[in-house]
Motif scaffolding. Structure first.
Motif, PDB file in Angstrom:
ATOM      1  N   ALA A  98       0.736  -0.468  -4.064  1.00 10.72           N
ATOM      2  CA  ALA A  98       1.197  -0.826  -2.716  1.00 10.72           C
ATOM      3  C   ALA A  98       2.346   0.104  -2.305  1.00 10.72           C
ATOM      4  O   ALA A  98       3.489  -0.340  -2.181  1.00 10.72           O
ATOM      5  CB  ALA A  98       1.640  -2.284  -2.686  1.00 10.72           C
ATOM      6  N   ALA A 101       4.593  -0.936   0.666  1.00  4.99           N
ATOM      7  CA  ALA A 101       5.256  -2.244   0.663  1.00  4.99           C
ATOM      8  C   ALA A 101       6.743  -2.076   0.953  1.00  4.99           C
ATOM      9  O   ALA A 101       7.350  -1.056   0.597  1.00  4.99           O
ATOM     10  CB  ALA A 101       5.059  -2.918  -0.696  1.00  4.99           C
ATOM     11  N   GLU A 189      -0.562  -6.494  -0.545  1.00  3.67           N
ATOM     12  CA  GLU A 189      -1.174  -5.646   0.475  1.00  3.67           C
ATOM     13  C   GLU A 189      -2.253  -6.406   1.239  1.00  3.67           C
ATOM     14  O   GLU A 189      -2.380  -6.267   2.456  1.00  3.67           O
ATOM     15  CB  GLU A 189      -1.768  -4.397  -0.167  1.00  3.67           C
ATOM     16  CG  GLU A 189      -0.761  -3.325  -0.495  1.00  3.67           C
ATOM     17  CD  GLU A 189      -0.095  -2.789   0.762  1.00  3.67           C
ATOM     18  OE1 GLU A 189      -0.725  -1.996   1.499  1.00  3.67           O
ATOM     19  OE2 GLU A 189       1.066  -3.184   1.021  1.00  3.67           O
ATOM     20  N   THR A 193      -1.821  -6.819   5.258  1.00  6.36           N
ATOM     21  CA  THR A 193      -2.737  -6.157   6.186  1.00  6.36           C
ATOM     22  C   THR A 193      -3.860  -7.053   6.682  1.00  6.36           C
ATOM     23  O   THR A 193      -4.496  -6.741   7.691  1.00  6.36           O
ATOM     24  CB  THR A 193      -3.370  -4.936   5.502  1.00  6.36           C
ATOM     25  OG1 THR A 193      -4.181  -5.373   4.402  1.00  6.36           O
ATOM     26  CG2 THR A 193      -2.297  -3.978   4.988  1.00  6.36           C
TER      27      THR A 193
END
Length: 261
Positions: A98, A101, A189, A193
């Motif tokens: 990630a 992040a 993630e 998203t």
């Protein structure tokens, strides 16, 4: 592995990650094990010189078994030596999965899993105690002198006597840290998203790989669903919540994670 293997690049990349992580965690584990065993030798008086006269008296030359350090000494060493290295490995794997992040993401998850690490390793002092006591009893049954027994038990209470245990701790926890970190990054993630992720189990193709892990090779699951590995349900290779520890001890499997197509 055949050249046509669709996961060959991922396997090679994961192998390099494991090697780097073992190089970081291994010394920390060995320091903790060595430190605890030094306290064992000191508490039992194994490093003290025993005179011939004392050895002849038999029981007077026995180790001071009441001085065996309690589990809190080992937990302190785990927290001081092993946990920081384990968290760095976890965090690095999280960040590679990630990279976008926010700073500090995953910190709470890493702390929770590090606490579980200390709990997983809690049995080491009991294993040392049982092995040393068994060696002493066996020696007495064979008629060994107390001085010879002390020398043998003292040798067992060294890092060399527990090198295999330290290696197993390292290998098992490296796989767990790398895959747990990746899993944490993918979960965050997916939540950030809104795009679903999937994961694929990758085993190592050699004669040392467990049949159940070999059979799981290439198994694909949605991110939140466990892999079926020999009837055990594992979220990732090295999952410490495995029903059977034999499924994760010295595991060398990895996984690849990505947004679902």
């Amino acid at each position: 592995m055949a050249a046509s293997d669709p996961w060959l690049a991922a396997r090679m990349h994961n192998r390099d990650e494991v090697a780097a992580a073992e190089a970081e965690l291994g010394p920390a584990v060995r320091e903790a094990v060595d430190g605890f065993l030094a306290e064992v030798r000191d508490g039992l008086g194994l490093d003290q010189v025993v005179t011939a006269a004392a050895a002849d008296r038999g029981p007077d030359a026995d180790p001071d078994w009441s001085g065996f350090p309690d589990g809190s000494r080992w937990r302190r060493l785990v927290q001081q030596r092993i946990v920081p290295a384990w968290q760095r490995i976890w965090a690095g794997s999280y960040a590679r999965t990630a990279p976008d992040a926010p700073d500090g993401a995953g910190g709470g998850r890493a702390s929770d899993e590090a606490d579980a690490l200390a709990e997983r390793l809690r049995t080491f002092p009991r294993r040392v105690w049982e092995r040393l006591r068994a060696a002493w009893r066996d020696g007495l049954a064979r008629g060994e002198s107390p001085s010879a027994l002390r020398a043998r038990v003292s040798e067992l209470a060294t890092l060399e006597g527990w090198d295999g245990a330290a290696a197993t701790m390292t290998r098992t926890e490296v796989i767990g840290a790398l895959n747990a970190g990746s899993m944490g990054g993918a979960l965050d993630e997916q939540a950030r998203t809104g795009r679903p992720w999937a994961k694929v189990w990758l085993s190592t193709a050699d004669e040392r790989t467990r049949a159940t892990h070999r059979d799981a090779d290439g198994q694909r699951q949605p991110l939140g669903e466990p892999f079926d590995v020999g009837g055990d349900r594992l979220q990732f290779p090295g999952d410490p919540r495995a029903r059977d520890f034999a499924q994760i001890a010295n595991c060398r499997c990895s996984m690849t994670l990505r947004p679902a197509e």
